[in-house]
Design an enzyme around this catalytic site. Sequence first.
Site, mmCIF file in Angstrom:
data_model
loop_
_atom_site.group_PDB
_atom_site.id
_atom_site.type_symbol
_atom_site.label_atom_id
_atom_site.label_comp_id
_atom_site.label_asym_id
_atom_site.label_seq_id
_atom_site.Cartn_x
_atom_site.Cartn_y
_atom_site.Cartn_z
ATOM 1 N N HIS A 361 -4.813 13.820 13.415
ATOM 2 C CA HIS A 361 -3.180 12.764 12.685
ATOM 3 C C HIS A 361 -4.719 11.552 11.891
ATOM 4 O O HIS A 361 -3.904 10.694 11.434
ATOM 5 C CB HIS A 361 -2.422 12.137 12.911
ATOM 6 N N LYS A 552 6.450 0.329 6.239
ATOM 7 C CA LYS A 552 5.682 0.882 6.695
ATOM 8 C C LYS A 552 4.232 -0.224 7.922
ATOM 9 O O LYS A 552 4.896 -1.635 8.179
ATOM 10 C CB LYS A 552 3.898 1.101 5.907
ATOM 11 N N ARG A 553 4.047 0.852 9.474
ATOM 12 C CA ARG A 553 3.809 -0.364 9.710
ATOM 13 C C ARG A 553 3.002 -0.524 9.516
ATOM 14 O O ARG A 553 1.861 -1.104 8.019
ATOM 15 C CB ARG A 553 2.846 0.233 10.930
ATOM 16 N N LYS A 558 -3.857 -0.293 5.484
ATOM 17 C CA LYS A 558 -2.878 -0.141 4.683
ATOM 18 C C LYS A 558 -2.612 -1.040 3.373
ATOM 19 O O LYS A 558 -1.419 -0.888 2.162
ATOM 20 C CB LYS A 558 -1.538 0.049 5.547
ATOM 21 N N THR A 660 4.160 10.054 4.053
ATOM 22 C CA THR A 660 4.955 10.214 4.626
ATOM 23 C C THR A 660 5.632 9.184 3.396
ATOM 24 O O THR A 660 6.790 9.634 3.398
ATOM 25 C CB THR A 660 5.552 10.912 5.460
ATOM 26 N N LYS A 664 8.800 9.938 0.158
ATOM 27 C CA LYS A 664 10.355 9.781 0.247
ATOM 28 C C LYS A 664 10.580 8.872 -1.150
ATOM 29 O O LYS A 664 11.707 9.187 -1.915
ATOM 30 C CB LYS A 664 10.273 8.859 1.456
HETATM 31 C C1 LIG Z 1 8.362 7.853 6.997
HETATM 32 C C2 LIG Z 1 8.227 6.723 7.780
HETATM 33 C C3 LIG Z 1 6.906 6.420 8.374
HETATM 34 C C4 LIG Z 1 6.457 6.270 7.553
HETATM 35 O O1 LIG Z 1 5.764 5.729 6.429
HETATM 36 P P1 LIG Z 1 4.119 5.392 6.032
HETATM 37 O O2 LIG Z 1 4.367 4.769 4.929
HETATM 38 O O3 LIG Z 1 3.275 6.741 5.263
HETATM 39 O O4 LIG Z 1 2.999 4.220 6.730
HETATM 40 C C5 LIG Z 1 6.632 4.775 9.007
HETATM 41 N N1 LIG Z 1 7.717 4.749 9.639
HETATM 42 C C6 LIG Z 1 9.364 5.127 9.183
HETATM 43 C C7 LIG Z 1 10.515 4.458 9.683
HETATM 44 C C8 LIG Z 1 10.013 6.073 8.762
HETATM 45 O O5 LIG Z 1 10.458 6.184 8.033
#
Ligand SMILES: *Cc1c(COP(=O)(O)O)cnc(C)c1O
Length: 812
Positions: A361, A552-553, A558, A660, A664
Amino acid sequence: MATLPAPSATPGRGTVPLADAILDTLVHRIGKDAQAARPHDWLAATILTVRNRIIERWMESTKAAHAAGAKRVYYLSLEFLIGRLLRDALSNLAVMEDVCGALDSLGVDLSSLEDIEPDAALGNGGLGRLAACFMESLASLDLPAYGYGIRYVNGMFRQRIDQGWQIELPETWLAYGNPWEFERRESAYFVGFGGDVEPLEDGRVHWSPAEAVEAVAVDTPVVGWRGKRVNTLRLWTARALDPIRLDAFNAGDHEGALAGQVRAETLVRVLYPADSTPAGQELRLRQEFFFSSASIQDIVRRHLQYFGNIRTLPDKAAIQLNDTHPAVSVAELMRLLIDHHELPFDEAWDLTRRTFGYTNHTLLPEALESWPLALFERLLPRHMQLVYAINARLLREAREKPDVDDRAIAAISLIDEGGGRRVRMANLAFAGAHSVNGVAALHTELMKSTVFADLHRLYPDRINNKTNGITPRRWLQQCNPGLTALIRDAIGDAFLDDASALTALVPHADDQAFRERFGAAKRSNKVMLADYIKGSMGLSVDPDALFDVQIKRIHEYKRQLLNIVETVALYDQIRSHPEKAWTPRAKIFGGKAASSYHNAKLIIKLANDVARRVNADPAVGDLLKVAFLPNYNVSLAEKIIPAADLSEQISTAGMEASGTGNMKFALNGALTIGTLDGANVEMRDHIGEDDIVIFGLTADEVAERRAGEYDPRAAIEASPELRQALEAIASGVFSPDDPDRYKGLIAGLYEGDWFMVAADFDAYHTAQRGIDARWNDRAGWQASAIRNVANMGWFSSDRTIGEYARDIWGVM
Ligand SMILES: *Cc1c(COP(=O)(O)O)cnc(C)c1O
């Protein structure tokens, strides 16, 4: 008082009305009547009633797999970011309306129950959410599968924002118990640590651990789409073998008498919020071994119970390692095969490799797990011996190849000899698996050319790509009922079973009436989010503004900082040119920072400092609002994503393995502004380059700059917008209470800028102004958004799991 339901009463079927079943559960399982019941009691009664329906299918699924002698998939992951389960279960079982109606007749509102269900946050971010999406897809595709992980009592921390700073609080998701789960006291295993290994007379060895805990299984049912199949998420909890030492207790040492139990419970207490920095703690390695050992013992036990012959393990079990956290499983299976089942080393190694697959990953060097040899040996002396034996075999194989020199040997070795000696978990996972996959095409190619270059040369068929996906049930149907209804109306229901059928939506992008309904569905989601923002933080955002979202984190790669700096530049320009026709924007941020990650926490503070200043400035009014929404988790994502117009996927190219969140957003009709990184590359291919906004350096260009003479100072000097924004931040414009707060953070950009914020700024800024122009052509924007939805079906986790099932697991 309602009549008692028959024991077989289940929602949606049977003779007893559902309302009676819920009421009966409330009385007899919760011990309250309708007058005394609090919302949590109703929630528990509803879940238990729904669970009844699930249990029968669960048992049927298990029996059918057993009867067919089916091969099972085992997904080992230290993280499962599952979120809430009620809506998922109701929707997948198609009993949403029945349950809603039943509760209604009892004077209870289903959606308010949904809102108080605790969010199971047993993960940090994308990796854990992927595991949860995969579990749902495995059940939906009717594949027999178990997820294995840890039942953390506190899971991921809850984030509060206090004066703009992140505060970490324990997440108490189990405070009211967890009605979904079943503790399986009979499924318990000893897991040992430390001690000695002694040779036996017959040539075998005996490990006597110095301490041991008991791993106890706690099962949660995972319902597939249309209730087709119910699989098991098996999370381990820990118990001391001796819950209390009575001798010590009676001698007056009350705490000492309970120390074993406390020590065991510590194992399952918290998830390390370590996204990229190895926790380094001994406890983390203990956690990894604890859940790996219990899971492998359970898998071997089940295999022998069903099939009786350990040699057929790879034909009946496919074990997937979600990153290296469970990589010690490779050594644990070897130990069981050799020490308990008395197989010769070579045969054990062959079975092991055919059983495991490994998913990588991350390529971030600081995130590649390795353990100090001394620690590994002290905690797992037998496994250390096996790692040496595996390594000897691996390096022997390597030496047989013509062009393998000492440098390559050093890179292939399971032991990192540089500095303090360490065990490399990624190399162990690679060596012990027949398949090693990346999670997006670009990432997989980079694996071959960087971290695993030498192992790849040795085993050129092992690395393969499986681009991540998301489950469209949670991430479209459940979180966005308005859009789902609209799509059903337009193209029928086929997409509910096969997300690729969404492409039928493409022509509707040119239909003015459809575009307007699409716009109305989006707007109503934005109104709901605006209400939530108003209610939770008192900030008014205009639902007609462009909702520009980065959730996101928080991590430097990022590049939330790039977004914030650009926001500051925009703020400056709006104030300098109030006469221009600016596009009103709401900048929405959310995300947690690892508790030890100083710069990430400072970036959260900066977002909040900028928000305070901008939101209070009458000169910008409604043209720009900035909101940092606290405690980003799955439930919050489900609220925000359907309301987003613009999705920020702006990582430094080459650093985001897949992402991911990007998927979404696009599935919910947001346009993406992003770099050519991770799955963005494939999203561009599927969506088409006219309907996604790509900017900035490519992964190759980033690598080139890093290797050559990248001068961030020159880049900053060459961009007046960037320079002014950075100077404003560094001089304390946004932090008058502590003008030096961001000096260090900004100096980092001038002095090195590893993440290429300055290098990409102008391209990003220009792309954002292009977004403004697109937004003004609302029909064009909506057509683009519709084509995004239409072309995202490929990113369903059903497609991803189908590929794993065929190419890696051999179960389809
Ligand atoms: C989908 C998701 C992530 C991953 O988000 P990225 O933008 O791909 O880093 C992290 N946290 C939650 C709660 C998510 O639903």
